[in-house]
Design a protein around this motif. Structure first.
Motif, PDB file in Angstrom:
ATOM      1  N   LEU A   5     110.916  26.093 -67.201  1.00 66.31           N
ATOM      2  CA  LEU A   5     111.318  27.385 -67.982  1.00 66.31           C
ATOM      3  C   LEU A   5     111.046  26.973 -69.405  1.00 66.31           C
ATOM      4  N   TYR A   6     109.925  26.590 -69.670  1.00 65.58           N
ATOM      5  CA  TYR A   6     109.390  26.577 -71.160  1.00 65.58           C
ATOM      6  C   TYR A   6     107.950  26.895 -71.196  1.00 65.58           C
ATOM      7  N   ASP A   7     107.788  27.713 -72.399  1.00 61.75           N
ATOM      8  CA  ASP A   7     106.310  28.404 -72.500  1.00 61.75           C
ATOM      9  C   ASP A   7     105.220  27.589 -73.010  1.00 61.75           C
ATOM     10  N   TYR A   8     104.560  26.817 -72.073  1.00 58.67           N
ATOM     11  CA  TYR A   8     103.696  25.829 -72.713  1.00 58.67           C
ATOM     12  C   TYR A   8     102.384  26.557 -73.125  1.00 58.67           C
ATOM     13  N   GLN A   9     102.109  27.756 -72.837  1.00 58.92           N
ATOM     14  CA  GLN A   9     101.048  28.372 -73.429  1.00 58.92           C
ATOM     15  C   GLN A   9     101.357  28.844 -75.118  1.00 58.92           C
ATOM     16  N   ALA A  10     102.582  28.939 -75.200  1.00 54.54           N
ATOM     17  CA  ALA A  10     103.082  29.327 -76.492  1.00 54.54           C
ATOM     18  C   ALA A  10     102.995  28.038 -77.323  1.00 54.54           C
ATOM     19  N   ILE A  35      99.788  20.901 -63.824  1.00 56.86           N
ATOM     20  CA  ILE A  35     101.007  21.573 -63.364  1.00 56.86           C
ATOM     21  C   ILE A  35     101.956  20.571 -62.939  1.00 56.86           C
ATOM     22  N   CYS A  36     103.146  20.913 -62.631  1.00 55.67           N
ATOM     23  CA  CYS A  36     104.069  19.925 -62.017  1.00 55.67           C
ATOM     24  C   CYS A  36     104.061  20.418 -60.535  1.00 55.67           C
ATOM     25  N   GLY A  37     104.173  19.184 -59.355  1.00 53.27           N
ATOM     26  CA  GLY A  37     103.938  19.672 -58.019  1.00 53.27           C
ATOM     27  C   GLY A  37     105.193  19.549 -57.490  1.00 53.27           C
ATOM     28  N   GLN A  59     107.521  29.138 -59.638  1.00 54.15           N
ATOM     29  CA  GLN A  59     108.625  29.940 -60.039  1.00 54.15           C
ATOM     30  C   GLN A  59     109.169  29.875 -61.538  1.00 54.15           C
ATOM     31  N   PHE A  60     108.825  28.426 -62.070  1.00 53.96           N
ATOM     32  CA  PHE A  60     109.505  28.129 -63.297  1.00 53.96           C
ATOM     33  C   PHE A  60     108.563  27.777 -64.488  1.00 53.96           C
ATOM     34  N   GLY A  61     107.199  28.021 -64.019  1.00 48.94           N
ATOM     35  CA  GLY A  61     106.292  28.193 -65.447  1.00 48.94           C
ATOM     36  C   GLY A  61     105.876  26.897 -65.841  1.00 48.94           C
ATOM     37  N   GLN A  62     106.164  25.791 -64.968  1.00 47.16           N
ATOM     38  CA  GLN A  62     105.801  24.256 -65.468  1.00 47.16           C
ATOM     39  C   GLN A  62     104.235  24.075 -65.326  1.00 47.16           C
ATOM     40  N   LYS A  63     103.578  24.736 -66.100  1.00 47.83           N
ATOM     41  CA  LYS A  63     102.129  24.544 -66.021  1.00 47.83           C
ATOM     42  C   LYS A  63     101.534  24.868 -67.534  1.00 47.83           C
ATOM     43  N   LEU A  64     100.375  23.869 -67.915  1.00 45.00           N
ATOM     44  CA  LEU A  64      99.805  23.875 -69.071  1.00 45.00           C
ATOM     45  C   LEU A  64      98.277  24.051 -68.925  1.00 45.00           C
ATOM     46  N   ALA A  65      97.730  24.919 -69.579  1.00 36.62           N
ATOM     47  CA  ALA A  65      96.351  25.273 -69.840  1.00 36.62           C
ATOM     48  C   ALA A  65      95.699  24.905 -71.255  1.00 36.62           C
TER      49      ALA A  65
END
Ligand SMILES: *[C@@H]1O[C@H](CO)[C@@H](O)[C@H](O)[C@H]1NC(C)=O
Ligand SMILES: *[C@@H]1O[C@H](CO)[C@@H](O)[C@H](O)[C@H]1NC(C)=O
Ligand SMILES: [Cu+2]
Length: 145
Positions: free
Chosen positions: A37-42, A104-106, A113-119
């Protein structure tokens, strides 16, 4: 003789040091760390990543992990085999090449579901060369550096 070597060494230091000093270490998510639940794209949006910079993923051991994935796995939150996971809770990744990178978190549904991914996009070491003037009819200019 010796002074020549010292001069050569100092020249080398002068060339190498600035590039080392420019390498930046990014704590992913800053004080929030690597979490759900953190916006890594931001978070990534206003940053320019370069080859040699480091990403540090910080989280309580066992709660999350880090997988480096490709674009398709990122889009689908496809979790690679467990032996590819980084799990130390302070996982440092040195950005070794330019281009797009995906993480990503695995754990559970953290990615899907919770957006734990960073590009991110990693830029090369040296600045982009200035675009060549195409429309100019005059003969090519000699650039001074
Ligand atoms: C990702 O999901 C799409 C749509 O569900 C699917 O067509 C595609 O095959 C998936 N790709 C991977 C690498 O899983
Ligand atoms: C985490 O890793 C960074 C970079 O490798 C290091 O500087 C830092 O000391 C580490 N922190 C902890 C708490 O281990
Ligand atoms: Cu997680």
């Amino acid at each position: 003789m010796a002074s020549k070597q010292i001069a050569a060494f100092l020249t080398m230091v002068a060339v190498v040091l600035p590039s080392l000093a420019m390498a930046t270490e990014y704590i992913v998510g800053d004080a929030s760390g690597w979490t759900i639940l953190y916006d890594y794209q931001a978070w990534a949006e206003d940053k320019v990543f370069h080859v040699g910079d480091k990403l540090v993923f910080q989280y309580p051991v066992g709660v999350h992990n880090v997988f480096k994935v490709d674009g398709a796995a990122f889009a689908n939150c496809t979790v690679p085999p467990p032996d590819q996971a980084l799990t130390s809770g302070n996982d440092t990744i040195t950005l070794g090449s330019p281009g797009n990178k995906w993480y990503i978190c695995g754990v559970g549904q953290h990615c899907s579901q919770f957006g734990q991914k960073l590009a991110i996009t990693v830029e090369g070491l040296s600045p982009e060369p200035a675009p060549a003037p195409i429309s100019s009819p005059e003969k090519p200019r000699k650039w001074k550096f």
